[in-house]
Design a protein around this motif. Structure first.
Motif, PDB file in Angstrom:
ATOM      1  N   LEU A 262       0.819  -1.367  -0.158  1.00 11.28           N
ATOM      2  CA  LEU A 262      -0.218   0.054  -0.121  1.00 11.28           C
ATOM      3  C   LEU A 262       0.843   1.164   0.022  1.00 11.28           C
ATOM      4  CD1 LEU A 262      -2.697  -1.008   2.573  1.00 11.28           C
ATOM      5  CD2 LEU A 262      -3.105  -0.450   0.127  1.00 11.28           C
ATOM      6  N   THR A 263       1.800   1.231   0.777  1.00  6.54           N
ATOM      7  CA  THR A 263       2.939   2.281   0.774  1.00  6.54           C
ATOM      8  C   THR A 263       3.410   2.753  -0.433  1.00  6.54           C
ATOM      9  OG1 THR A 263       3.477   1.877   3.093  1.00  6.54           O
ATOM     10  CG2 THR A 263       4.935   3.646   1.830  1.00  6.54           C
ATOM     11  N   ARG A 264       3.869   1.812  -1.295  1.00 10.35           N
ATOM     12  CA  ARG A 264       4.313   1.776  -2.728  1.00 10.35           C
ATOM     13  C   ARG A 264       3.230   2.385  -3.543  1.00 10.35           C
ATOM     14  NH1 ARG A 264       4.464  -1.636  -6.455  1.00 10.35           N
ATOM     15  NH2 ARG A 264       4.477  -3.542  -4.805  1.00 10.35           N
ATOM     16  N   VAL A 265       2.028   1.736  -3.542  1.00 16.33           N
ATOM     17  CA  VAL A 265       0.906   2.241  -4.430  1.00 16.33           C
ATOM     18  C   VAL A 265       0.709   3.760  -4.092  1.00 16.33           C
ATOM     19  CG1 VAL A 265      -1.420   2.029  -4.912  1.00 16.33           C
ATOM     20  CG2 VAL A 265      -0.137   0.046  -4.797  1.00 16.33           C
ATOM     21  N   LEU A 266       0.380   4.014  -2.860  1.00 18.47           N
ATOM     22  CA  LEU A 266       0.093   5.349  -2.374  1.00 18.47           C
ATOM     23  C   LEU A 266       1.354   6.225  -2.741  1.00 18.47           C
ATOM     24  CD1 LEU A 266      -1.388   4.389   0.944  1.00 18.47           C
ATOM     25  CD2 LEU A 266      -2.503   5.598  -0.583  1.00 18.47           C
ATOM     26  N   GLY A 267       2.484   5.967  -2.648  1.00 18.93           N
ATOM     27  CA  GLY A 267       3.605   6.855  -2.844  1.00 18.93           C
ATOM     28  C   GLY A 267       3.731   7.088  -4.309  1.00 18.93           C
ATOM     29  N   GLU A 268       3.750   6.147  -5.274  1.00 21.57           N
ATOM     30  CA  GLU A 268       3.753   6.181  -6.639  1.00 21.57           C
ATOM     31  C   GLU A 268       2.587   7.187  -7.130  1.00 21.57           C
ATOM     32  OE1 GLU A 268       6.039   1.906  -7.421  1.00 21.57           O
ATOM     33  OE2 GLU A 268       3.921   2.488  -8.169  1.00 21.57           O
ATOM     34  N   GLY A 269       1.514   6.904  -6.542  1.00 22.31           N
ATOM     35  CA  GLY A 269       0.270   7.436  -6.856  1.00 22.31           C
ATOM     36  C   GLY A 269       0.394   9.288  -6.681  1.00 22.31           C
ATOM     37  N   LYS A 270       0.986   9.348  -5.523  1.00 20.52           N
ATOM     38  CA  LYS A 270       1.014  10.926  -5.046  1.00 20.52           C
ATOM     39  C   LYS A 270       2.071  11.688  -5.892  1.00 20.52           C
ATOM     40  CE  LYS A 270       0.932  13.371  -0.510  1.00 20.52           C
ATOM     41  NZ  LYS A 270       1.198  13.176   0.864  1.00 20.52           N
ATOM     42  N   LYS A 271       3.204  10.827  -6.292  1.00 23.30           N
ATOM     43  CA  LYS A 271       4.508  11.515  -6.947  1.00 23.30           C
ATOM     44  C   LYS A 271       3.927  11.576  -8.308  1.00 23.30           C
ATOM     45  CE  LYS A 271       8.912  10.113  -5.895  1.00 23.30           C
ATOM     46  NZ  LYS A 271       9.995   9.353  -5.697  1.00 23.30           N
ATOM     47  N   SER A 272       3.021  10.842  -8.913  1.00 26.32           N
ATOM     48  CA  SER A 272       2.672  10.950 -10.195  1.00 26.32           C
ATOM     49  C   SER A 272       1.591  12.073 -10.262  1.00 26.32           C
ATOM     50  CB  SER A 272       2.312   9.872 -10.936  1.00 26.32           C
ATOM     51  OG  SER A 272       0.985   9.237 -10.249  1.00 26.32           O
ATOM     52  N   GLY A 273       1.152  12.426  -9.072  1.00 25.03           N
ATOM     53  CA  GLY A 273      -0.170  13.505  -9.201  1.00 25.03           C
ATOM     54  C   GLY A 273      -1.502  12.806  -9.612  1.00 25.03           C
ATOM     55  N   GLN A 274      -1.497  11.546  -9.409  1.00 25.39           N
ATOM     56  CA  GLN A 274      -2.751  10.975  -9.760  1.00 25.39           C
ATOM     57  C   GLN A 274      -3.771  10.970  -8.554  1.00 25.39           C
ATOM     58  OE1 GLN A 274      -0.883   7.365 -12.007  1.00 25.39           O
ATOM     59  NE2 GLN A 274      -2.828   7.604 -12.927  1.00 25.39           N
ATOM     60  N   ILE A 275      -3.191  10.724  -7.362  1.00 28.38           N
ATOM     61  CA  ILE A 275      -4.088  11.044  -6.250  1.00 28.38           C
ATOM     62  C   ILE A 275      -3.216  11.895  -5.251  1.00 28.38           C
ATOM     63  CG2 ILE A 275      -4.902   8.715  -6.403  1.00 28.38           C
ATOM     64  CD1 ILE A 275      -2.681   7.597  -4.258  1.00 28.38           C
ATOM     65  N   ASP A 276      -4.040  12.121  -4.279  1.00 28.70           N
ATOM     66  CA  ASP A 276      -3.426  13.074  -3.356  1.00 28.70           C
ATOM     67  C   ASP A 276      -3.945  12.666  -1.999  1.00 28.70           C
ATOM     68  OD1 ASP A 276      -1.804  14.896  -1.988  1.00 28.70           O
ATOM     69  OD2 ASP A 276      -3.132  16.630  -2.161  1.00 28.70           O
ATOM     70  N   PHE A 277      -3.359  12.833  -0.604  1.00 24.37           N
ATOM     71  CA  PHE A 277      -3.982  12.585   0.867  1.00 24.37           C
ATOM     72  C   PHE A 277      -3.144  13.127   1.485  1.00 24.37           C
ATOM     73  CE2 PHE A 277      -1.195   9.328  -0.857  1.00 24.37           C
ATOM     74  CZ  PHE A 277      -0.560   9.137  -0.094  1.00 24.37           C
TER      75      PHE A 277
END
Lengths: 200, 200
Positions: free
Chosen positions: A132-147
């Motif tokens: 989950l940390t990886r999915v969340l981290g990659e998503g945040k870095k790519s700007g596709q999600i934020d939290f």
DNA sequence: GTCTATAGGCAGATAGAC
DNA sequence: GTCTATCTGCCTATAGAC
């Protein structure tokens, strides 16, 4: 066409897994498995000499199967939000079968378990949080999600909330606590712009 | 000055409560209580004829004590955010003693429990959610706090997340999952203007 | 209220034949 | 691999004396 029947050792794990997920480690016996599998108690000890051996095999297989499901999610889903949603759905499908996550169940029994089992259970949660940390981290870095917060703390929050939601939902025989948890968790994962989903 | 010693019936509940919170309903026996209280097994049956009777008394007392603590929170705390923070602290103090919430523990064992116990456990969660729903609803109406979703769904999310966080934290022997859950939950409760606390 | 004694059953586990 | 037979120990619960 079911093909050749499963080896006894596997059928024992299937039954034992269901028993642990519904009743807990200290509320099932070799006699229960014996009845369900249709093999005498003594024969079970041939495959798993002690209950601790059986318990460890149970956690190992569950852990591996879960990791396999996570890999499949990454293969078939493209967006981080969709991957997270599928992650929650993994828990949802367990709950819908009237079961608790096996490692969540064993987490409750942890004080009564042999050390190897305790370590395996901790490993399950660690690996879930790592993914989950990886999915969340990659998503945040790519700007596709934020939290808010770090990927690691949000990952931990996902695991805790989903496990607890299953526990409470099962206790009341009502899936609403679980559904509410999923809605709130997914609402924390904000999509880039307009297309925010339904409110929790 | 401890005054007169507690009646045996109460001391039995004290010990049994600790045993359920650490080991679960199916992993403690009258023999365990007998040892700890210093009274023979047979004497325990005088106070609680069956284990089901003992279990029910356990849940009733725990439920009542918890409700008492909630009343005290309302007496001593003024703001909704502070009340919610104290609510999470109720769980935190249990975890710090190496225990799980008793009803969370019993929720895992629910399939093996007599019906009266199951109903009592469900009642505990219902009353917790009812209290939280009221605090959240009043806070939102008065504008002192804000959050997404309905008070009832946020209340349910609080209970689920805290229960799960205790479960996972105890399994890993690490309070970080619990602390992360509290941070994320409290971060969902937005204060009116500037003075938002630390990020999760 | 507490005790001794005991019932009746089930737990996990082993020995050894087939 | 599966069986029968058996062991030892613990479980919840009861009877009845003090």
């Amino acid at each position: 066409m079911p093909g050749p029947r499963k080896p006894t050792a596997d059928r024992v794990l299937d039954i034992a897994e269901a028993l642990v997920q519904t009743r807990g480690y200290n509320a099932f016996s070799y006699a229960d498995i014996s009845r369900a599998v249709g093999v005498r108690k003594a024969s079970l000890h041939h495959h798993y000499p002690t209950k601790a051996d059986l318990g460890l095999a149970l956690v190992s297989r569950y852990h591996a199967a879960f990791m396999g499901a996570l890999s499949e999610i990454e293969t078939k889903s493209d967006s981080p939000a969709r991957r997270l949603e599928r992650y929650t759905e993994l828990y949802g499908s367990v709950l819908r079968r009237g079961r608790m996550c096996m490692c969540g169940m064993l987490a409750a029994d942890v004080a009564t378990l042999p050390k190897p089992m305790r370590e395996s259970i901790a490993g399950f949660f660690t690996d879930n949080e790592r993914w989950l940390t990886r999915v969340l981290g990659e998503g945040k870095k790519s700007g596709q999600i934020d939290f808010e917060g770090t990927p690691a703390s949000m990952a931990s929050f996902f695991v805790s909330s989903l496990e607890g939601a299953m526990l409470v939902a099962r206790a009341g025989g009502n899936s609403e606590p679980f559904d509410a948890a999923v809605r709130h968790l997914m609402a924390r994962i904000k999509l880039p712009a307009s297309r925010s989903k339904r409110k929790p």
